[in-house]
Design a protein around this motif. Structure first.
Motif, PDB file in Angstrom:
ATOM      1  N   GLN A 283       0.833  -1.209   0.000  1.00 56.36           N
ATOM      2  CA  GLN A 283       0.000   0.000   0.000  1.00 56.36           C
ATOM      3  C   GLN A 283       0.867   1.257   0.000  1.00 56.36           C
ATOM      4  O   GLN A 283       0.570   2.231  -0.715  1.00 56.36           O
ATOM      5  CB  GLN A 283      -0.937  -0.016   1.201  1.00 56.36           C
ATOM      6  N   LEU A 284       1.918   1.254   0.801  1.00 55.41           N
ATOM      7  CA  LEU A 284       2.845   2.388   0.829  1.00 55.41           C
ATOM      8  C   LEU A 284       3.558   2.531  -0.514  1.00 55.41           C
ATOM      9  O   LEU A 284       3.852   3.653  -0.964  1.00 55.41           O
ATOM     10  CB  LEU A 284       3.859   2.217   1.967  1.00 55.41           C
ATOM     11  N   LEU A 285       3.841   1.418  -1.163  1.00 56.27           N
ATOM     12  CA  LEU A 285       4.458   1.440  -2.487  1.00 56.27           C
ATOM     13  C   LEU A 285       3.518   2.085  -3.506  1.00 56.27           C
ATOM     14  O   LEU A 285       3.942   2.922  -4.318  1.00 56.27           O
ATOM     15  CB  LEU A 285       4.798   0.004  -2.905  1.00 56.27           C
ATOM     16  N   ALA A 286       2.247   1.749  -3.449  1.00 57.55           N
ATOM     17  CA  ALA A 286       1.276   2.298  -4.399  1.00 57.55           C
ATOM     18  C   ALA A 286       1.100   3.805  -4.222  1.00 57.55           C
ATOM     19  O   ALA A 286       0.817   4.522  -5.198  1.00 57.55           O
ATOM     20  CB  ALA A 286      -0.069   1.589  -4.224  1.00 57.55           C
ATOM     21  N   LYS A 287       1.267   4.293  -3.003  1.00 57.22           N
ATOM     22  CA  LYS A 287       1.107   5.722  -2.720  1.00 57.22           C
ATOM     23  C   LYS A 287       2.423   6.494  -2.791  1.00 57.22           C
ATOM     24  O   LYS A 287       2.487   7.662  -2.418  1.00 57.22           O
ATOM     25  CB  LYS A 287       0.482   5.914  -1.337  1.00 57.22           C
TER      26      LYS A 287
ATOM     27  N   LEU B 278      12.674   4.180   1.003  1.00 63.34           N
ATOM     28  CA  LEU B 278      11.809   5.357   1.019  1.00 63.34           C
ATOM     29  C   LEU B 278      11.619   5.898  -0.390  1.00 63.34           C
ATOM     30  O   LEU B 278      12.561   5.978  -1.180  1.00 63.34           O
ATOM     31  CB  LEU B 278      12.395   6.435   1.925  1.00 63.34           C
ATOM     32  N   GLY B 279      10.375   6.296  -0.693  1.00 66.42           N
ATOM     33  CA  GLY B 279      10.044   6.776  -2.020  1.00 66.42           C
ATOM     34  C   GLY B 279       9.923   8.282  -2.105  1.00 66.42           C
ATOM     35  O   GLY B 279      10.171   9.007  -1.138  1.00 66.42           O
ATOM     36  N   SER B 280       9.486   8.750  -3.257  1.00 63.05           N
ATOM     37  CA  SER B 280       9.465  10.188  -3.530  1.00 63.05           C
ATOM     38  C   SER B 280       8.521  10.945  -2.611  1.00 63.05           C
ATOM     39  O   SER B 280       8.786  12.080  -2.224  1.00 63.05           O
ATOM     40  CB  SER B 280       9.070  10.438  -4.994  1.00 63.05           C
ATOM     41  N   LYS B 281       7.412  10.337  -2.208  1.00 67.64           N
ATOM     42  CA  LYS B 281       6.462  11.038  -1.340  1.00 67.64           C
ATOM     43  C   LYS B 281       7.096  11.346   0.021  1.00 67.64           C
ATOM     44  O   LYS B 281       6.812  12.383   0.627  1.00 67.64           O
ATOM     45  CB  LYS B 281       5.208  10.191  -1.148  1.00 67.64           C
TER      46      LYS B 281
END
Length: 264
Positions: free
Chosen positions: A52-56, A68-71
């Motif tokens: 879910q965190l990956l999708a967001k 950690l992603g761009s968001k």
């Protein structure tokens, strides 16, 4: 009658998402197994939340490893850009670094830690753990000690962990010693760190705003450098003037904001 909290209880979900995101602090990409091991979250639940965190865009994934992603980066930047204290302080911090040649910090105390809100490097590169957003036990730092020393006694007790962690052989590790240090800080109006957090490094700090003001003493600034280069007595007034300039700027900005709100 015994009750159990359901997995999808909102409080539980928030706690688990926070634990997952925080487990990436100071580390590289992690596998599902590593996240599960570090957080104690059941594997199936951890996998669902990770996806879910990956999708967001809070996380990204390469092969079977998450990071950690761009968001996450965007949110950090939003927080910095919306911090009125930091926005008002940056010009003063830059000038202080130029005039002294020392590394300058802006910090607050949060949950017993020094939380760094700003850092401007000096002319001499220093290897310090104080990147923006990082934490250190408040009793190890000059900025942390000067804020703690000016808090009410009940707030101080709730902000100091036991036992006190040591970073070097010069770190304060006694509650009695620490409270004696607080008394000296209140008498002098500034705090020092002489190799208490990093060997070879000294700092001097002063609080921003009067301690008896509602918004005073919520943050502090410091200058740091090699201990042999630090002229503490000469730096005290310079740091105090910078702290006053930041306070005056923030108060002036707040007054202008109030005027605009009333006018609209």
């Amino acid at each position: 009658m015994r009750t159990t909290r359901k997995v999808d209880d909102p409080v539980s979900v928030v706690d688990r998402i926070s634990a997952i995101l925080e487990t990436f602090e100071g580390t590289g990409p992690l596998t599902l197994s590593q996240v599960t091991q570090r957080t104690g979250i059941p594997r199936s639940t951890a996998h669902r939340l990770l996806e879910q965190l990956l999708a967001k865009r809070w996380l990204t994934r390469l092969d079977h490893r998450y990071e950690l992603g761009s968001k996450s980066y965007e949110l950090g930047q939003w927080a910095l850009n919306q911090n009125r204290l930091r926005l008002g302080a940056v010009p003063v911090l830059n000038q202080l670094a130029r005039s002294t040649g020392l590394t300058v910090h802006l910090a607050a105390v949060n949950s017993g830690d020094t939380l760094y809100l700003g850092r401007v490097p000096g002319r001499i590169p220093l290897t310090l753990p104080s990147r923006v957003g990082s934490r250190m036990p408040a009793h190890l730092t000059a900025v942390g000690k000067v804020i703690l020393a000016n808090l009410d006694e009940d707030k101080v007790r709730g902000s100091i962990p036991t036992p006190l962690r040591k970073s070097t052989q010069y770190s304060i590790d006694s509650q009695d010693h620490l409270h004696q240090e607080f008394e000296r800080i209140r008498e002098r109006g500034f705090a020092t760190d002489r190799e208490e957090s990093v060997l070879g490094i000294a700092c001097i700090a002063t609080s921003i705003g009067p301690r008896d003001h509602l918004y005073g003493n919520r943050s502090a600034i410091s200058v740091c450098g090699p201990i042999d280069d630090m002229k503490m007595n000469k730096l005290v007034s310079t740091v105090r003037i910078a702290a006053r300039d930041i306070w005056d700027t923030c108060v002036a900005n707040d007054l202008r904001s109030q005027d605009r709100s009333e006018a609209s």
